[in-house]
Design a protein around this motif. Structure first.
Motif, short mmCIF file in Angstrom:
data_model
loop_
_atom_site.label_atom_id
_atom_site.label_comp_id
_atom_site.label_asym_id
_atom_site.label_seq_id
_atom_site.Cartn_x
_atom_site.Cartn_y
_atom_site.Cartn_z
N ARG A 1 0.86 -1.19 0.00
CA ARG A 1 0.00 0.00 0.00
C ARG A 1 0.89 1.23 0.00
O ARG A 1 1.74 1.39 0.87
CB ARG A 1 -0.92 0.01 1.22
N MET A 2 0.69 2.07 -1.00
CA MET A 2 1.56 3.23 -1.17
C MET A 2 0.87 4.51 -0.74
O MET A 2 -0.26 4.77 -1.13
CB MET A 2 1.99 3.36 -2.64
N GLU A 3 1.56 5.32 0.08
CA GLU A 3 1.10 6.65 0.43
C GLU A 3 2.29 7.59 0.34
O GLU A 3 3.32 7.34 0.96
CB GLU A 3 0.51 6.69 1.85
N THR A 4 2.19 8.62 -0.42
CA THR A 4 3.29 9.58 -0.56
C THR A 4 2.82 11.00 -0.23
O THR A 4 1.62 11.28 -0.15
CB THR A 4 3.84 9.58 -1.99
N ALA A 5 3.76 11.86 0.08
CA ALA A 5 3.44 13.25 0.38
C ALA A 5 2.88 14.00 -0.86
O ALA A 5 3.21 13.70 -1.98
CB ALA A 5 4.67 13.96 0.87
N SER A 6 2.05 14.46 -0.28
CA SER A 6 1.52 15.26 -1.36
C SER A 6 2.34 16.68 -1.75
O SER A 6 2.96 17.21 -0.87
CB SER A 6 0.08 15.61 -1.06
N PHE B 1 -3.43 16.10 -6.39
CA PHE B 1 -3.19 14.67 -6.21
C PHE B 1 -3.04 14.37 -4.73
O PHE B 1 -2.31 15.07 -4.01
CB PHE B 1 -1.93 14.24 -6.96
N GLN B 2 -3.70 13.33 -4.26
CA GLN B 2 -3.69 12.99 -2.84
C GLN B 2 -2.86 11.75 -2.53
O GLN B 2 -2.10 11.73 -1.57
CB GLN B 2 -5.13 12.77 -2.35
N THR B 3 -3.02 10.70 -3.31
CA THR B 3 -2.38 9.41 -3.00
C THR B 3 -0.96 9.34 -3.54
O THR B 3 -0.04 8.95 -2.81
CB THR B 3 -3.23 8.25 -3.57
#
Length: 452
Positions: free
Chosen positions: A218-223, A427-429
């Motif tokens: 599951r990928m989450e990066t800074a926006s 972009f959020q994700t």
């Protein structure tokens, strides 16, 4: 100033615009207008009940919040995420327009169908990791109550990329980036390659990259230049087997037309300004024809075979359980075939593909081609990477196109990214700002080394 504004994400204030259908500065009250029209017609007709003068059930609606041009995997992904992420159920009306209702020439169904993590750009790696997680957990997203669970026949056998001495250093650097982003990739020496895949001939191979998909990720990066902002108010939909066009009022247009998205952009006036200006910057996406061959080889590699990409550019994977294989290679610029039709050049396999396959896998000396077909890449001639997000001047056209062969594998993540941009204004994700249209005007290529 204009260049600086583009780098910062031109028109951030514009991206938060609402989803009402706009013409000028006023919102059209469609429900009220339709009700008035019905009452007027009803007043001059005998009887009391409202009856339509003719059946219009086959026509698209007269207005829609979002019109998505292109019903392939990218367009449908955008539609899915727009509805899933809407704040209130039924808040957004989405219309998907697809000219090939049989999907017989759609790139989605004609692709080889692989998913890999081995890219050199962090954004591409993150897109693929998100999409893999989506497909692995497909029933969390697309299951229908009381229906059997969905079975995509998703077979994550991995990707094997081969590098010569010349490309070994680049492969090492790419693997470092891939691991930093959470991809499961290992480097293999020729000896390790022979031990794991004894059917492969390692002559000319200095290093291999083996990417495997074994668990959830599951990928989450800074926006200075004056420009005129434009808006599309209406899309004309050509009816099937008819010369008629149905106008559809809309607030947002998603250009997900694949190989034909450049033509759709031109219809919106994109690129029709003086050369060297933002107004004159075209969407550099065009159709490129690619062949896919299916062959049988009784002595070919077994069930553990990954998707193999040779240093020559030839590639293949197993197809099912009957010793059948799919593969091909991309032509050089000089060899590019005519995209005006989907006819297959069988001589291309004999001259350009088979020699490399047989050199790498000796068992393929005796292969027999059983069938072949052709499909289209939505080929980005600028840097072969996707175009995602809004146009800086035609402020309500958004792009999901130009992926040059890796659109299918990244579609779940791209669809979500476009929906986030439409609904949230950013972009959020996954931060896909490097993939914005403005890079074409600024001349800033997003360089991906692993394009097939």
């Amino acid at each position: 100033m204009l260049r600086r504004a583009l780098r910062l994400g031109l028109g951030r204030g514009l991206l938060g615009r609402g989803l009402g259908t706009w013409r000028g500065d006023s919102t059209l009250d469609w429900d009220g207008k339709v009700s008035d029209i019905k009452k007027k017609i009803q007043s001059v007709l005998p009887g009391g009940a409202w009856n339509p003068l003719y059946d219009t059930s086959h026509l698209p609606p007269e207005h829609s919040d979002v019109v998505i041009v292109g019903g392939g995997v990218l367009g449908l992904s955008v539609a899915y995420w727009l509805k899933r992420l809407e704040k209130r159920r039924g808040a957004i009306q989405v219309l998907v327009v697809e000219r090939d209702y049989t999907y017989s020439q759609a790139s989605t169904g004609l692709s080889v169908g692989g998913i890999r993590q081995q890219f050199s750009l962090p954004e591409n790696i993150q897109l693929s990791l998100f999409s893999v997680d989506f497909l692995r957990n497909i029933n969390e997203y697309l299951a229908v109550v009381d229906d059997p669970p969905l079975d995509l026949q998703f077979n994550p056998s991995g990707y094997l990329l081969l590098a010569s001495e010349k490309g070994a250093a680049i492969m090492e650097n790419n693997v470092k980036v891939q691991r930093q982003e959470g991809a499961k990739v290992c480097l293999m020496s020729p000896e390790q390659l022979r031990n794991k895949f004894p059917w492969i001939n390692t002559e000319g191979v200095a290093l291999a990259s083996y990417g495997f998909i074994s668990s959830s990720n599951r990928m989450e990066t800074a926006s200075g230049e004056e420009v005129t902002l434009k808006r599309i108010h209406e899309v004309h939909v050509k009816m099937d087997r008819s010369l008629e066009y149905q106008p559809v009022e809309c607030a947002i247009v998603i250009n997900a037309a694949g190989a034909w998205s450049g033509q759709i952009a031109e219809l919106a006036g994109i690129g029709k300004g003086p050369p060297g200006t933002l107004q004159g910057t075209k969407l550099p996406v065009e159709p490129r024809k690619r062949y896919v061959y299916l062959w049988h080889c009784p002595q070919g590699p077994g069930l553990e075979t990954p998707f193999v990409i040779d240093s020559s550019g030839a590639y293949f994977r197993r197809e099912g359980l009957g010793n059948n294989y799919l593969g091909s290679c991309s032509p050089t610029e000089e060899e590019e075939p005519d995209p005006g039709n989907l006819e297959v050049d069988h001589g291309f396999f004999q001259d350009k593909v088979w020699p490399h396959l047989a050199q790498r896998v000796p068992a393929f000396e005796t292969l027999k081609v059983r069938s072949a077909w052709a499909g289209y890449y939505d080929y980005n001639t600028f840097d072969q990477n996707g175009v995602v997000g809004p146009h800086p001047l035609v402020v309500n056209m958004y792009f999901a196109t130009g992926f040059s062969g890796h659109g299918l594998q990244q579609a779940p993540a791209v669809g979500r990214a476009v929906a986030e941009m439409v609904l949230e204004g950013s972009f959020q994700t996954i931060d896909l700002n490097p993939f914005l249209f403005s890079r074409f005007y600024l001349g800033e290529k997003v360089q991906e080394h692993n394009i097939i």
